[in-house]
Design a protein around this motif. Structure first.
Motif: not given
Lengths: 317, 84
Positions: A59-62, A89-90, A110-111, A113, A122, A124-126, A162, A293, B1-4, B6, B8
């Motif tokens: 997913s692009y968001t956590e 995310a990622g 944070y975004g 679904p 991804h 940038r994934a953690e 967190d 972000h 990084m909470k959100s990548i 992108h 929509r």
């Protein structure tokens, strides 16, 4: 987060509907609990139909997933009720399936679904922040460690914390005949879902099984009571502090001002610095400068929180 | 990084739009339900103000303090609401 105050809402009063967001496989249904109109972050009750299959993906968001009934299989491992996943995310998770179906709670933090088929993370994934645990089988109840604390009989299992924002996700229970005679508000937004049981709050009445709330900061809630016991999952978006009092009629502005006054008295030097420095964007030396972000809003002495920053040019050495 | 970051999709935008619309309706329903609860809530508040003077007010965990009658707040004249 900028979600409205949704309290109370009982998801048993509405039906599941097909989840039609692009990218997601068929066989998932949902009930929307709350949604941030700005960034699409949302909390949902979800149902994976028997035979549900999802390829590996990210997913692009956590997001966080909590299983309430049934089971899901991720890779080779099957996860039953009480299972909790924190997926940054990622981070790509293995193929997921549910042979006999499952229900759960899904939180996109944070975004909106999103699901992208992928068997690799991804860039940038953690990955190190991924967590999975069965909170019913592998964790024990503890007292809250806040000061001031909730009354005896409210116990927690912290599922996620967190370290930057101090936001946390937790299971909590109230024992039968729990009562707490004070009114509380927090500096953080807070949401909760009743997995089982009914509790009562002086402002909103009874919240039964399937009951939910999303409560922005500084809103009074309590006194509290619970006759037969309650099991619930709760989340905050930042540090939770219990501002207790006994005035039922204060409003958000008065509560916020009281909280600010407390900061003034508890951290006088810091309060003075923030008010006089002129650059209201302090930097934590342990983290990046802070324009990524999902980072905290800020201004530069002009009150314009919604400003943009141009990318900084690096000087050649 | 909470959100990548992108882009929509149009379908995602449409889904969000519908959900936002429905959430507004849900919010209005909650407001009406909570308004209807006012008489009961007034009783609960009166009971609470009584209890904190007799059994006590929870200060921290099991520390309870009895509130003196002169400390009991008085309801202000402005409109009172619990959903914001």
């Amino acid at each position: 987060m900028a979600r409205p105050h949704i309290e109370p809402f009982v998801d048993r009063d509405v039906s599941f509907r097909k989840f039609t967001m692009p990218g997601f496989p068929k066989g998932m249904q949902y009930k929307m609990l709350s949604l941030d109109p700005e960034n699409g972050a949302c909390s949902m009750t979800v149902m994976f139909e028997p035979g549900y299959r999802q390829p590996p993906g990210m997913s692009y968001t956590e997001y966080e997933l909590f299983i309430m009934t049934g089971s899901i299989t991720i890779g080779q491992k099957t996860w039953g009720p009480g299972s909790y996943f924190m997926v940054p995310a990622g981070v790509a998770i293995e193929a997921m399936s549910s042979s006999r179906g499952a229900t759960g709670l899904l939180f996109y933090n944070y975004g909106e679904p999103s699901f992208v088929e992928s068997d690799t993370d991804h860039a940038r994934a953690e990955r190190n922040k991924f967590a999975a645990v069965n909170a019913y089988d592998d964790m024990q109840w503890t007292s809250t460690n806040f000061f001031p604390a909730t009354a005896p009989g409210c116990l927690v299992k912290v599922l996620h914390f967190d370290d930057r924002t101090q936001a946390f996700t937790f299971l909590y229970c109230m024992t039968p005949n729990f009562w707490q005679d004070n009114i509380s508000y927090h500096d953080c937004a807070e949401e909760a879902y009743h997995i089982w049981g009914t509790s009562w709050m002086m402002q909103f009445g009874e919240l039964p099984t399937g009951g939910y709330f999303y409560r922005p900061p500084y809103i009074n809630h309590g006194a509290f009571g619970c006759k037969l016991g309650t099991l619930a999952i709760g989340r905050t978006d930042s540090r939770l502090y219990n501002h207790f009092h006994f005035n039922p009629w204060t409003n958000i502005e008065e509560n916020r001002e009281r909280a600010a006054s407390r900061i003034q008295h508890w951290m006088p030097d810091l309060y003075k610095w923030v008010n006089t420095h002129g650059h209201n964007h302090p930097v934590d030396f342990e983290y990046d400068h802070g324009h990524a972000h999902g980072d905290a809003p800020h201004h530069h002495g002009d009150g314009r929180v919604e400003h943009a920053h141009k990318p900084k040019r690096r000087r050649k050495k | 990084m909470k959100s990548i970051p992108h882009t929509r999709s149009r379908e995602a935008e449409a889904w969000l739009k519908r959900e936002i619309r429905e959430q507004k309706a849900r919010y209005r329903k909650i407001l009406a339900e909570q308004e209807a609860l006012t008489p009961k809530r007034d009783r609960w508040i009166a009971d609470f103000l009584e209890r904190i003077q007799t059994r006590g007010f929870h200060v921290h965990f099991n520390i309870i303090r009895k509130i003196r009658p002169e400390e009991v707040p008085v309801k202000p004249k402005r409109k009172f609401k619990v959903v914001f």
